[in-house]
Design a protein around this motif. Structure first.
Motif, PDB file in Angstrom:
ATOM      1  N   SER A 251      -6.451 -12.105  -6.891  1.00 25.67           N
ATOM      2  CA  SER A 251      -5.329 -12.775  -6.227  1.00 25.67           C
ATOM      3  C   SER A 251      -5.126 -14.165  -6.802  1.00 25.67           C
ATOM      4  O   SER A 251      -5.880 -14.603  -7.666  1.00 25.67           O
ATOM      5  CB  SER A 251      -5.587 -12.850  -4.723  1.00 25.67           C
ATOM      6  OG  SER A 251      -6.657 -13.723  -4.451  1.00 25.67           O
ATOM      7  N   GLY A 252      -4.126 -14.843  -6.294  1.00 20.31           N
ATOM      8  CA  GLY A 252      -3.823 -16.183  -6.784  1.00 20.31           C
ATOM      9  C   GLY A 252      -2.822 -16.131  -7.915  1.00 20.31           C
ATOM     10  O   GLY A 252      -1.934 -15.277  -7.939  1.00 20.31           O
ATOM     11  N   MET A 253      -2.998 -17.028  -8.894  1.00 20.88           N
ATOM     12  CA  MET A 253      -1.985 -17.198  -9.920  1.00 20.88           C
ATOM     13  C   MET A 253      -2.162 -16.253 -11.100  1.00 20.88           C
ATOM     14  O   MET A 253      -2.448 -16.673 -12.218  1.00 20.88           O
ATOM     15  CB  MET A 253      -2.007 -18.643 -10.379  1.00 20.88           C
ATOM     16  CG  MET A 253      -1.457 -19.544  -9.279  1.00 20.88           C
ATOM     17  SD  MET A 253      -2.354 -21.057  -9.181  1.00 20.88           S
ATOM     18  CE  MET A 253      -1.165 -22.093  -8.342  1.00 20.88           C
ATOM     19  N   VAL A 326      -7.724 -16.693  -8.697  1.00 23.40           N
ATOM     20  CA  VAL A 326      -7.457 -17.357  -9.970  1.00 23.40           C
ATOM     21  C   VAL A 326      -6.576 -18.600  -9.756  1.00 23.40           C
ATOM     22  O   VAL A 326      -5.504 -18.516  -9.154  1.00 23.40           O
ATOM     23  CB  VAL A 326      -6.766 -16.377 -10.944  1.00 23.40           C
ATOM     24  CG1 VAL A 326      -6.459 -17.058 -12.267  1.00 23.40           C
ATOM     25  CG2 VAL A 326      -7.644 -15.147 -11.161  1.00 23.40           C
TER      26      VAL A 326
END
Ligand code: FMN
Ligand code: SF4
Ligand code: FES
Lengths: 440, 169
Positions: A251-253, A326
């Motif tokens: 997940s994240g960027m 990330v």
């Protein structure tokens, strides 16, 4: 409804029924459902435990304890009834993989619970989901009811005389700490989710005082697949001492966030760049939280490491719950550290002083720092506080707060120092004056 | 018919409670689920609910309140008909969780743990809800909404306001 993702590098064992309507019992049966439970009945507890040991499966809840060994610790003879408790509390920030299993393959969890029960001699299992997963509870409740209706649960299951197994499903009501195994038992017994002292361990004195096996939902869902393919075959897929595959939530960027099933030991950098499509918008990667929010952060230079319990430990962090978050260059580590610690402060059960006071002081100091009122001593104070929480709390939540904090300070000290000198990232994420759990 | 002569709960909930006390090895285990179902039924856990649940489980009211105060999803004051819970934890935060929260605050005109004047909506900033890979995410009552943008949030809230929103209990 969460979207399913897919990548050619995936090895779909646990996820092979996802997206195929397997929440319906008939479909599950078509896809080899409940064959493993019958095998377990035919071959007996010792066979099951040996297969599980051979598989090299290590608990997917965070600590990575070998599952076969955990099951073998349950005493054979017991005056009190034995139980299986499935931990579907899934509350570690960055983690959403059990969510997908409950949604797409609830029978695998039911079947795994039966298998664990047969292995340890329990006739009753509990599936405990976090309170927020009420819509998933409905799916699991229906699956359980369907299994009862077909004689797969209840008395004389599969028509076999004397083989009984019952399952009770329920949710919690919002508390991260309840994911800790002894707090989970307290909650299930209708109490506040405060942990118990150990020893005795749950395998000996657990739910209602009876021997209890507690496993994460993904661990339990892996059991039927292991019995079907054979423990030794399963072990071959993973890396040394880390059998099989696991679900990683990225997940994240990243370009393609999602839950992917990868073999244990798969390279973290490849997971981010190949599987999840790399950093969103072509930005520069700054850091990765590899296994849920309690795991120490890795810098962009430290990503060439295999995703298994041992390799991650060697790299100074943890595989944890498999939730890979990330961060790109726009994230301020000061801000990220504050949001992380804010969570642990909010979720501390308050039972012991190092955690209750420690997380609160960390939050207060980081908040002041973030608001521009920090000074040079704060950085050392944060480190000192976190170091003094480590290993001194009643349950591992204190460590779960201290470990990432130490990681942020150790690896990104320069950012904290630059922050003091007025350097700020372009974007502030925390935009409201009120943080969660602020006085209200 | 419920085993409690004058239950304050709806017949369906009362019936569920009758069954809940029988499925566990120890009755008290039904406490956390009961508090949640009571809240679903009444909107929040009222004094009368505490009293009836204590009676059903042979507990002191104090025991019930002790547990009630521990869990963050349980409340002793009414929320809106639609309780909007926005996650701002790490995975959501870095991809716009706070933008979603700010947007909800502006659009609804209320802050954290507040209720709109008409009682339709309440708003909460919450910790991770287990939807990190579909971030930013929020829950309205028990229904999940993912990959949010302020525009998507508007459409979702419009749906609830118009009675088209899903309500999973
Ligand atoms: C604060 C805290 C929270 C935890 N939350 C979870 C959780 O949400 N789900 C989970 O499976 N394990 C969680 N654990 C780990 C459990 O205590 C336990 O180790 C695990 O459920 C064992 O299952 P496994 O052997 O299959 O990994 C948590 C531990 C701690 C200390
Ligand atoms: S470390 Fe102590 S205060 Fe923190 S959650 Fe565990 S028991 Fe509670
Ligand atoms: S961080 Fe928002 S759902 Fe997990």
């Amino acid at each position: 409804m969460p979207t399913l993702v897919s990548h050619p590098d995936e090895v779909k064992i646990l996820s092979r029924r996802f997206g195929q309507g397997a929440a319906e019992l008939d479909r599950y049966l078509e896809l080899d459902g409940y064959k493993a439970a019958q095998l377990a009945i035919d071959n007996g507890p010792e066979w099951v435990i040996n297969e599980m040991k051979a598989s090299g499966l290590r608990g997917r809840g965070g600590a990575g304890f070998p599952t076969g060994m955990k099951w073998s610790f349950v005493p054979k003879q017991s005056e009190k009834p034995k139980y299986v408790l499935v931990n579907g509390d899934e509350s570690e920030p960055g983690t959403c993989k059990d969510h997908v299993i409950f949604l797409h393959d609830p029978h695998a969890i039911i079947e795994g619970t039966m298998i664990a029960g047969l292995a340890i001699g329990a006739k009753m299992g509990f599936i405990y989901l976090r309170g927020e997963y009420r819509y998933l509870l409905k799916i699991v409740e229906k699956a359980v009811a369907d299994a009862y209706a077909k004689g797969i649960l209840g008395k004389n299951i599969f028509g076999r005389e004397g083989i009984d197994f019952d399952i009770v499903t329920q949710t919690g009501a919002g508390a991260y700490e309840v994911g800790e195994e002894s707090a989970l038992m307290e909650s299930l017994e209708g109490k506040r989710g405060v942990p118990r002292i150990k020893p005795p361990f749950p395998a000996v004195v657990g739910l209602y005082g009876g021997p209890t096996v507690i496993n994460n939902a993904e661990t339990i869902a892996s059991a039927p697949h292991i019995l079907l393919m054979g423990g030794a075959e399963y072990a071959k897929i993973g890396s040394e001492r880390n059998g099989g595959t696991r679900l990683f939530g990225i997940s994240g960027m990243v370009e393609r966030p999602g839950v992917y099933e990868l073999p244990m030991g798969y390279n973290l950098k490849k997971a981010i760049y190949d599987v999840a499509g790399g950093v969103k918008g072509g930005k520069k990667l700054k850091a990765v939280v590899p296994g849920g929010s309690s795991c120490p952060v890795l810098t962009a230079d430290e990503l060439d490491v295999g995703l298994d319990f041992d390799q991650m430990a060697k790299a100074g962090t943890m595989l944890g719950s498999g939730g890979i978050v990330v961060l790109d260059e726009t994230v301020s580590m000061v801000e990220f550290a504050l949001r992380t610690i804010k969570f642990y402060q909010h979720e501390s059960c308050g039972w012991c002083i190092p955690c209750r006071e420690g997380t609160d002081w960390l939050k207060k100091t980081l908040t002041r720092f973030y608001d521009g009122g920090g000074n040079a001593k704060d950085i050392n104070n944060i480190q000192y506080l976190a170091e003094n929480m480590m290993g001194r709390t009643f349950c591992p939540l204190g460590d779960a707060a201290a470990m990432p904090t130490l990681g942020f300070i150790k690896k990104f000290r320069h950012e904290f120092e630059e922050y003091l000198q007025g350097k700020r990232t372009e974007k502030h994420f925390i935009t409201t004056d009120e943080l969660v759990g602020a006085a209200h | 018919m419920s085993t409690v002569a004058e239950s304050i709960f709806s017949p369906a909930t009362a019936e569920r409670f009758d069954k809940l006390v029988t499925i566990y090895p120890v009755k008290r285990s039904a406490l956390v689920p009961m508090l949640l179902y009571a809240q679903d039924d009444l909107g929040y856990v009222t004094d009368a609910a505490v009293s009836e649940i204590a009676q059903r489980l042979d507990l002191l009211e104090l025991d019930v309140r002790n547990v009630l105060s521990y869990y963050s999803m349980l409340r002793t004051k009414p929320a809106g008909k639609f309780n909007v819970q926005v996650c701002t934890n790490i995975s959501c935060m870095i991809v716009g969780g706070y933008d979603v929260l700010d947007h909800c605050k502006k659009r609804l005109g209320i802050g954290h743990k507040e209720v709109t004047a008409d009682g339709q909506f309440s708003l909460e900033e919450v910790e991770c809800i287990g939807a990190c890979c579909w971030a930013p995410a929020m829950q309205v009552n028990y229904d999940f909404h993912e990959n949010l943008t302020p525009e998507k949030v508007d459409a979702i809230l419009d749906d609830y306001a118009a009675g088209r929103g899903k309500d999973v209990k």
